[in-house]
Design an enzyme around this catalytic site. Structure first.
Site, PDB file in Angstrom:
ATOM      1  N   HIS A  62      67.218  13.835  39.043  1.00  0.00           N
ATOM      2  CA  HIS A  62      66.974  13.109  40.300  1.00  0.00           C
ATOM      3  C   HIS A  62      65.681  12.291  40.220  1.00  0.00           C
ATOM      4  O   HIS A  62      65.564  11.245  40.856  1.00  0.00           O
ATOM      5  CB  HIS A  62      66.850  14.084  41.480  1.00  0.00           C
ATOM      6  CG  HIS A  62      68.167  14.561  42.019  1.00  0.00           C
ATOM      7  ND1 HIS A  62      69.049  13.729  42.669  1.00  0.00           N
ATOM      8  CD2 HIS A  62      68.741  15.788  42.022  1.00  0.00           C
ATOM      9  CE1 HIS A  62      70.109  14.432  43.059  1.00  0.00           C
ATOM     10  NE2 HIS A  62      69.957  15.679  42.679  1.00  0.00           N
TER      11      HIS A  62
ATOM     12  N   HIS B 282      69.624  19.227  36.178  1.00  0.00           N
ATOM     13  CA  HIS B 282      70.186  18.507  37.335  1.00  0.00           C
ATOM     14  C   HIS B 282      69.067  18.003  38.253  1.00  0.00           C
ATOM     15  O   HIS B 282      69.039  16.824  38.631  1.00  0.00           O
ATOM     16  CB  HIS B 282      71.142  19.433  38.102  1.00  0.00           C
ATOM     17  CG  HIS B 282      71.683  18.838  39.364  1.00  0.00           C
ATOM     18  ND1 HIS B 282      73.023  18.583  39.559  1.00  0.00           N
ATOM     19  CD2 HIS B 282      71.064  18.434  40.516  1.00  0.00           C
ATOM     20  CE1 HIS B 282      73.188  18.042  40.765  1.00  0.00           C
ATOM     21  NE2 HIS B 282      72.021  17.950  41.373  1.00  0.00           N
ATOM     22  N   GLU B 283      68.138  18.908  38.594  1.00  0.00           N
ATOM     23  CA  GLU B 283      67.083  18.525  39.551  1.00  0.00           C
ATOM     24  C   GLU B 283      66.160  17.468  38.944  1.00  0.00           C
ATOM     25  O   GLU B 283      65.769  16.525  39.632  1.00  0.00           O
ATOM     26  CB  GLU B 283      66.280  19.749  40.001  1.00  0.00           C
ATOM     27  CG  GLU B 283      67.081  20.805  40.770  1.00  0.00           C
ATOM     28  CD  GLU B 283      67.936  20.246  41.894  1.00  0.00           C
ATOM     29  OE1 GLU B 283      67.579  19.220  42.499  1.00  0.00           O
ATOM     30  OE2 GLU B 283      69.001  20.834  42.169  1.00  0.00           O
TER      31      GLU B 283
ATOM     32  N   CYS C 251      76.060  18.552  44.456  1.00  0.00           N
ATOM     33  CA  CYS C 251      74.743  18.010  44.774  1.00  0.00           C
ATOM     34  C   CYS C 251      74.698  17.714  46.264  1.00  0.00           C
ATOM     35  O   CYS C 251      75.671  17.192  46.820  1.00  0.00           O
ATOM     36  CB  CYS C 251      74.527  16.728  43.972  1.00  0.00           C
ATOM     37  SG  CYS C 251      72.937  15.938  44.298  1.00  0.00           S
TER      38      CYS C 251
HETATM   39 NI    NI Z   1      71.367  17.126  43.207  1.00  0.00          NI
END
Ligand code: NI
Length: 176
Positions: A146, A142-143, A100
């Site tokens: 956030h 994953h995105e 990341c």
């Molecule tokens: Ni990330």
């Protein structure tokens, strides 16, 4: 074009629940997407979320070039997802290495759903709906994490599988 500083793990803004976008196709939204794209490209990332550049809005972008040495990594065109919603299509998960831009130099083994459906809007507010698997599904999970203040290290089940990329001898793991 603006390459923005990327916030790193520990910055309080990365831990916040990001706000939904309510107005589409505005100069501000186009400017944010340009900044995300420029920052992602300059950092050689495959995805980035608005909170990583200090903007607490539900916007992510990704773009993946094909890689001859990583045939399992699917090439994906530049995509903007606004207010994305994910739905796993089964409880099956798989584990793979992630990194990341907000956790520079580190890699960890993270469990993710194999098969998800996602819906979002594009920059004009036009709906996007996709059913995806494997690498594409992992990247979107994953995105989108956030946007809920979640960084991948929080999901690692075995912290022995978390460390500095340069020390991990990743090839040894990838080979098996
Ligand atoms: Ni990330």
């Amino acid at each position: 074009m603006a390459i923005c500083p990327i916030l790193r793990m520990g910055h309080p803004l990365l831990g916040r629940l990001a706000e939904p976008v309510t107005h589409f196709d505005t100069p501000e939204l186009h400017g944010l997407v340009r900044d995300l794209r420029d920052t992602m490209v300059a950092s050689q990332g495959v995805g980035i979320a608005a909170p990583q550049i200090g903007v607490s809005l539900r916007v992510v972008v990704f773009s993946v070039a094909s890689h001859p040495s990583h045939p399992d990594v699917e090439a994906l065109p530049f995509t903007v997802l606004i207010n994305p919603v994910l739905e796993p299509q089964s409880t099956e998960m798989n584990e793979a290495w992630e990194g990341c831009l907000s956790v520079p130099g580190m890699r960890g083994i993270v469990p993710r759903y194999n098969h998800i459906h996602y819906s979002a809007s594009d920059i004009q507010g036009v709906p996007i709906r996709r059913e995806v698997r494997d690498f594409h599904a992992r990247l979107v999970q994953h995105e989108c994490d956030h946007l809920d203040g979640i960084l991948y290290p929080y999901r690692i089940r075995d912290l022995r599988l978390f460390g500095f990329a340069e020390e991990l001898l990743l090839d040894r793991w990838v080979e098996k």
